[in-house]
Design an enzyme around this catalytic site. Structure first.
Site, PDB file in Angstrom:
ATOM      1  N   GLY A  48       0.814  -1.201   0.000  1.00  0.00           N
ATOM      2  CA  GLY A  48       0.000   0.000   0.000  1.00  0.00           C
ATOM      3  C   GLY A  48       0.847   1.250   0.000  1.00  0.00           C
ATOM      4  O   GLY A  48       1.961   1.269   0.507  1.00  0.00           O
ATOM      5  N   THR A  49       0.296   2.283  -0.596  1.00  0.00           N
ATOM      6  CA  THR A  49       0.975   3.569  -0.678  1.00  0.00           C
ATOM      7  C   THR A  49      -0.001   4.665  -0.303  1.00  0.00           C
ATOM      8  O   THR A  49      -1.159   4.644  -0.731  1.00  0.00           O
ATOM      9  CB  THR A  49       1.510   3.812  -2.108  1.00  0.00           C
ATOM     10  OG1 THR A  49       2.355   2.718  -2.461  1.00  0.00           O
ATOM     11  CG2 THR A  49       2.292   5.091  -2.199  1.00  0.00           C
ATOM     12  N   ILE A  50       0.474   5.620   0.478  1.00  0.00           N
ATOM     13  CA  ILE A  50      -0.336   6.768   0.873  1.00  0.00           C
ATOM     14  C   ILE A  50       0.466   8.034   0.631  1.00  0.00           C
ATOM     15  O   ILE A  50       1.702   8.018   0.692  1.00  0.00           O
ATOM     16  CB  ILE A  50      -0.776   6.676   2.349  1.00  0.00           C
ATOM     17  CG1 ILE A  50       0.421   6.480   3.268  1.00  0.00           C
ATOM     18  CG2 ILE A  50      -1.763   5.542   2.538  1.00  0.00           C
ATOM     19  CD1 ILE A  50       0.082   6.446   4.737  1.00  0.00           C
ATOM     20  N   ASP A  64      -3.959   4.071  -2.159  1.00  0.00           N
ATOM     21  CA  ASP A  64      -4.451   3.017  -3.042  1.00  0.00           C
ATOM     22  C   ASP A  64      -5.395   2.109  -2.256  1.00  0.00           C
ATOM     23  O   ASP A  64      -5.508   2.223  -1.038  1.00  0.00           O
ATOM     24  CB  ASP A  64      -3.297   2.229  -3.658  1.00  0.00           C
ATOM     25  CG  ASP A  64      -2.536   1.396  -2.649  1.00  0.00           C
ATOM     26  OD1 ASP A  64      -2.634   1.680  -1.446  1.00  0.00           O
ATOM     27  OD2 ASP A  64      -1.846   0.457  -3.054  1.00  0.00           O
ATOM     28  N   GLY A 179       5.220   2.285  -2.188  1.00  0.00           N
ATOM     29  CA  GLY A 179       5.510   3.114  -3.357  1.00  0.00           C
ATOM     30  C   GLY A 179       6.077   4.474  -3.024  1.00  0.00           C
ATOM     31  O   GLY A 179       6.233   5.315  -3.905  1.00  0.00           O
TER      32      GLY A 179
END
Length: 194
Positions: A48-50, A64, A179
């Site tokens: 996951g990417t924030i 995401d 990411g």
């Protein structure tokens, strides 16, 4: 008997002077030829990417929705964001179980604050609450990478970035998760040098 892989007797209490051949059940494996030990880890990274950007009178939070484990995609509809108050949100990436637990704890504390004080928690107070919650679990930390965003009392956007044990930093923009190594240089170039 092979001299390279000679069996080694396991001493048992009361059987120190055994005579005759060593039974197969009492032979310890020679190093490198025995069973492998499995290493246990209570953590797993569900990816996951924030990312978040704060402005003069706004804040943007993006995440995401993919939940993965290694190369397997477990879900394409898993939210990594939660509202703590109408003006304050948290986004987390990392281990999904810890993310869910952390968000539930913070929502519960936000409701307790609202009931006790008769008003919603400010963004700065929520940032300190998250910092203290993470520090409280410092010896067995939540495996989460957190961004807390909101609009403060003056109407300005705020982004708070955390490490695993609650170290807090207010930044104009931030990214976290799998990411972030791709997003952070882009944000350095596009957001910082406007």
């Amino acid at each position: 008997m092979n001299s390279i892989m000679a069996p080694v007797a396991i001493q048992e209490p009361g059987n120190y002077h055994a005579k005759g051949p060593i039974p197969e059940s009492r032979v310890a494996p020679v190093a490198g030829h025995g069973p492998m030990q499995a290493n246990f880890s209570p953590y797993m990274d569900n990816g996951g990417t924030i990312a978040a950007i704060a402005g003069e009178n706004f804040v943007v939070l993006a995440a995401d929705t993919r939940l993965s484990l290694g190369y397997a995609i477990l879900s394409r509809d898993n939210s990594k964001m939660s509202a703590l108050t109408p003006k304050c949100y948290i986004a987390s990436s990392g281990m999904n179980a810890d993310i869910t637990t952390l968000h539930k704890v913070l929502k519960m504390r936000a409701v307790q604050y609202q009931q006790k004080h008769g008003k919603d928690m400010s963004c700065h107070a929520a940032a300190n609450l998250l910092s203290r919650t993470l520090y409280y679990k410092r010896f067995f930390p939540y495996y989460t990478f957190n961004l807390l965003v909101g609009v403060d009392n003056e109407g300005k956007g705020a982004v708070y970035k955390y490490d695993a044990i609650g170290n807090i930093e207010q930044v104009p923009y931030a990214s976290a998760g799998s990411g972030s190594s791709l997003i952070q240089p882009f944000m350095d170039n596009q957001v910082l040098f406007q």
